[in-house]
Design an enzyme around this catalytic site. Structure first.
Site, PDB file in Angstrom:
ATOM      1  N   LYS A 178       0.872  -1.173   0.000  1.00 56.09           N
ATOM      2  CA  LYS A 178       0.000   0.000   0.000  1.00 56.09           C
ATOM      3  C   LYS A 178       0.917   1.232   0.000  1.00 56.09           C
ATOM      4  O   LYS A 178       1.458   1.616   1.021  1.00 56.09           O
ATOM      5  CB  LYS A 178      -0.868  -0.003   1.264  1.00 56.09           C
ATOM      6  CG  LYS A 178      -2.187   0.742   1.146  1.00 56.09           C
ATOM      7  CD  LYS A 178      -2.074   2.226   0.834  1.00 56.09           C
ATOM      8  CE  LYS A 178      -1.770   3.073   2.046  1.00 56.09           C
ATOM      9  NZ  LYS A 178      -1.570   4.506   1.704  1.00 56.09           N
ATOM     10  N   GLY A 231       6.949   4.910   8.223  1.00 58.15           N
ATOM     11  CA  GLY A 231       6.165   6.141   8.286  1.00 58.15           C
ATOM     12  C   GLY A 231       6.348   6.811   9.628  1.00 58.15           C
ATOM     13  O   GLY A 231       7.370   6.636  10.295  1.00 58.15           O
ATOM     14  N   SER A 232       5.334   7.551  10.047  1.00 59.56           N
ATOM     15  CA  SER A 232       5.468   8.373  11.255  1.00 59.56           C
ATOM     16  C   SER A 232       5.284   7.530  12.522  1.00 59.56           C
ATOM     17  O   SER A 232       4.685   6.446  12.483  1.00 59.56           O
ATOM     18  CB  SER A 232       4.429   9.490  11.220  1.00 59.56           C
ATOM     19  OG  SER A 232       3.143   8.920  11.226  1.00 59.56           O
ATOM     20  N   GLY A 236       2.780   4.407  13.176  1.00 60.29           N
ATOM     21  CA  GLY A 236       3.478   3.164  13.509  1.00 60.29           C
ATOM     22  C   GLY A 236       2.919   2.538  14.778  1.00 60.29           C
ATOM     23  O   GLY A 236       2.706   1.319  14.850  1.00 60.29           O
ATOM     24  N   GLU A 253       9.721   1.096  10.731  1.00 59.40           N
ATOM     25  CA  GLU A 253      10.782   2.075  10.477  1.00 59.40           C
ATOM     26  C   GLU A 253      10.132   3.438  10.620  1.00 59.40           C
ATOM     27  O   GLU A 253       9.360   3.852   9.751  1.00 59.40           O
ATOM     28  CB  GLU A 253      11.333   1.917   9.060  1.00 59.40           C
ATOM     29  CG  GLU A 253      12.054   0.614   8.819  1.00 59.40           C
ATOM     30  CD  GLU A 253      13.430   0.575   9.440  1.00 59.40           C
ATOM     31  OE1 GLU A 253      13.822   1.546  10.133  1.00 59.40           O
ATOM     32  OE2 GLU A 253      14.115  -0.431   9.242  1.00 59.40           O
ATOM     33  N   CYS A 287      14.043  10.258   7.077  1.00 55.67           N
ATOM     34  CA  CYS A 287      14.032   9.843   8.486  1.00 55.67           C
ATOM     35  C   CYS A 287      15.421   9.943   9.092  1.00 55.67           C
ATOM     36  O   CYS A 287      15.570  10.223  10.276  1.00 55.67           O
ATOM     37  CB  CYS A 287      13.502   8.427   8.591  1.00 55.67           C
ATOM     38  SG  CYS A 287      14.333   7.295   7.476  1.00 55.67           S
ATOM     39  N   GLU A 383      10.534  15.999  15.173  1.00 54.08           N
ATOM     40  CA  GLU A 383      10.926  15.767  13.784  1.00 54.08           C
ATOM     41  C   GLU A 383      10.171  16.759  12.884  1.00 54.08           C
ATOM     42  O   GLU A 383       8.947  16.778  12.868  1.00 54.08           O
ATOM     43  CB  GLU A 383      10.572  14.336  13.380  1.00 54.08           C
ATOM     44  CG  GLU A 383      11.048  14.002  11.978  1.00 54.08           C
ATOM     45  CD  GLU A 383      10.629  12.602  11.536  1.00 54.08           C
ATOM     46  OE1 GLU A 383       9.452  12.248  11.703  1.00 54.08           O
ATOM     47  OE2 GLU A 383      11.490  11.880  11.009  1.00 54.08           O
TER      48      GLU A 383
END
Ligand code: NAD
Length: 481
Positions: A178, A231-232, A236, A253, A287, A383
């Site tokens: 996806k 992703g974020s 996550g 990740e 990231c 971030e």
């Protein structure tokens, strides 16, 4: 010919068929350099996801029984197919994501290299024989999970597609991907190339769509045996909670707020170049970006001058013109980063370079250096995922380590020094899954990559990534009389 001309817009790939969404819904991806619409692609429904998972499960049975060396040969052909279409793929990625063309080219080369690297591992996934005494034979076998569900972000769409799909296939799994709704185009094209390379139907399925319902339907699907999410942190954590219901293993990740610690004995010119590359590549949407510099007070001004010198030479423009600085990916990301520019100023940081959204079409933000940042400031802790570097300073090494570690993230850290002992000591002290010394982005396709703390669990890349796609079965055989 535009790379868009080669793209099939009925883009769901399910069991080898190209399809529209079952309810005909679409989403529009746009060119971030102009904000103009680029393409409408299907927004898959949960029923489409269900079909994709069923197709994957069906294809898995034969793939699991395919000889490992044959699996490796097929996966290797995907690498060749990607290389044969590298220029087209790089243009597509640069147009959809916004990144400078040469960076997109490097992403595509990296994507081909993932398939190549893992193809070679296909027939080397060995188990162990365990000595337990004369009356029992004991050995382990490493088996695929079945269906791997993979949810990818918008910052490295093609490269991260390959990072997850290649090891999952090589280990004997089928995959449903996806891609992020902002940047689905390269994944659609890569899936077509996997099919034309000879990957059996149904082994790779792509469901384009939004996080909810498409990603959500994949994450909670009973037929998914393993999940890989990039992703974020908030998403996550949500994926992990969702996966807990079916006890599905997850590889996560997530984000980073990565420190680059600069000591007075470092080569300051080289450090400035590496740190600028570390934070301004892909306009900071990485990231593993060098988000914050922790510089020793005695060389603070010199390092800042050198960093400013690098940034002031940057060119800006649409990714396809291959500037140093392209647009951010979306209006939402442009808003987020613009807000952080306000936050930094209101917290008392000084803008040394940049500091403003750019007055031009597209989602452009000036590459920015904040100086005089305090470790408690939001721009030192959160971030930003944009072209914003926060400069902090320290006096003692212990202080640098404590500032570096005092955030929720632990993805990457960098040390710039020519003192070998200090470098080794710090690599031990820093709470991060990856430590660079006198470099940035030192990881390669062959090296394990992943986070400590909230930056994630599990490792991608390198041989270690295969562990995410294999489970161990122990076999005990009685030899006694
Ligand atoms: P995001 O979490 O918003 O989205 C990532 C993906 O998750 C997208 O495909 C999205 O559609 C999907 N998603 C959203 N909600 C979902 C749900 N409820 N269920 C299932 N899927 C859902 O992240 P983003 O904004 O696309 O990416 C930026 C973040 O990714 C940053 O925090 C960055 O640090 C991180 N990132 C990490 C790495 C790494 O390797 N550690 C690499 C790239 C990006």
């Amino acid at each position: 010919m535009s790379p868009l001309d080669q793209l099939d817009r009925t883009a769901l790939l399910i069991g080898g068929d190209r399809r529209e969404a079952s309810d005909g819904a679409t989403l529009t991806t746009e060119n971030p350099a102009t904000t103009e619409p680029l393409a409408d692609v299907p927004a898959a429904t949960p029923a489409d996801v269900d079909d994709a998972v069923s197709a994957a499960r069906e294809a898995f049975r034969a793939w699991r029984d395919t000889a490992p060396d044959e699996r490796g040969r097929i996966v290797h052909r995907i690498a060749t197919e990607i290389r044969d279409h590298a220029e087209e793929l790089a243009r597509l990625e640069s147009t959809d994501q916004g990144k400078p063309l040469s960076q997109a080219e490097s992403d595509i080369e990296g994507a081909a290299a993932y398939f190549e690297y893992y193809a070679g591992a296909a027939d080397k996934l060995e188990g162990a024989s365990i000595p337990v005494g004369p009356d029992q034979l004991d050995y382990t076998v490493r088996e695929p999970y079945g269906v791997s569900g993979q949810i990818t972000p918008w910052n490295y769409p093609a490269n991260l597609f390959a990072r997850g799909v290649a090891p999952a296939l090589v280990a004997g799994n089928a995959v449903v991907v996806k891609p992020a709704e902002q940047t689905p185009l390269s994944s659609i094209r890569l899936a077509e190339l996997c099919v034309s390379a000879g990957l059996p139907e149904g082994l790779l399925n792509v469901v384009t769509g939004y996080g909810d319902p498409t990603g959500q339907a994949l994450a909670e699907h009973d037929g998914v045996d393993q999940l890989t999410f990039t992703g974020s942190v908030p998403t996550g954590k949500h994926i992990m909670r969702t996966a807990a219901d079916s006890v599905t293993p997850v590889t996560l990740e997530l984000g980073g707020k990565n420190p680059a610690i600069v000591f007075p004995d470092a080569d300051l010119g080289a450090a400035a170049e590496w740190i600028a590359t570390g934070i301004f590549t892909n306009v900071g949407q990485i990231c593993s970006a060098a988000d914050r510099v922790l510089v020793h007070e005695s060389v603070r001004e010199e390092l800042i001058d050198r960093l400013a010198g690098v940034v002031e030479g940057y060119t800006v423009g649409p990714g396809t013109e291959d500037p140093d600085i392209g647009p951010l990916v979306s209006e939402a990301q442009h808003e987020t980063v613009s807000e952080y520019l306000e936050v930094g100023r209101s917290e008392g940081a000084t803008v040394r370079v940049g500091g403003e959204p750019m007055d031009r079409p597209g989602y452009f933000i000036e590459p920015t250096i904040f100086t005089g940042v305090d470790p408690t400031d939001r721009v030192a802790r959160e971030e930003i995922f944009g072209p914003v570097l926060s400069v902090l300073s320290f006096e003692a090494t212990d202080e640098a380590v404590s500032i570096a570690n005092d955030v929720e993230y632990g993805l990457v850290a960098g040390v710039f020094t020519n003192d070998l002992t200090r470098a080794h000591r710090l690599t031990r002290e820093l709470e991060a899954g990856n430590v660079y010394v006198n470099t940035w982005f030192g990881d390669t396709n062959q090296t394990p990559f992943g986070g400590y703390k909230h930056s994630g669990i599990g490792r991608e890349k390198g041989l270690e990534a295969l562990d995410s796609y294999l489970r161990t079965k122990n076999v005990a055989i009685d030899l006694g009389t």
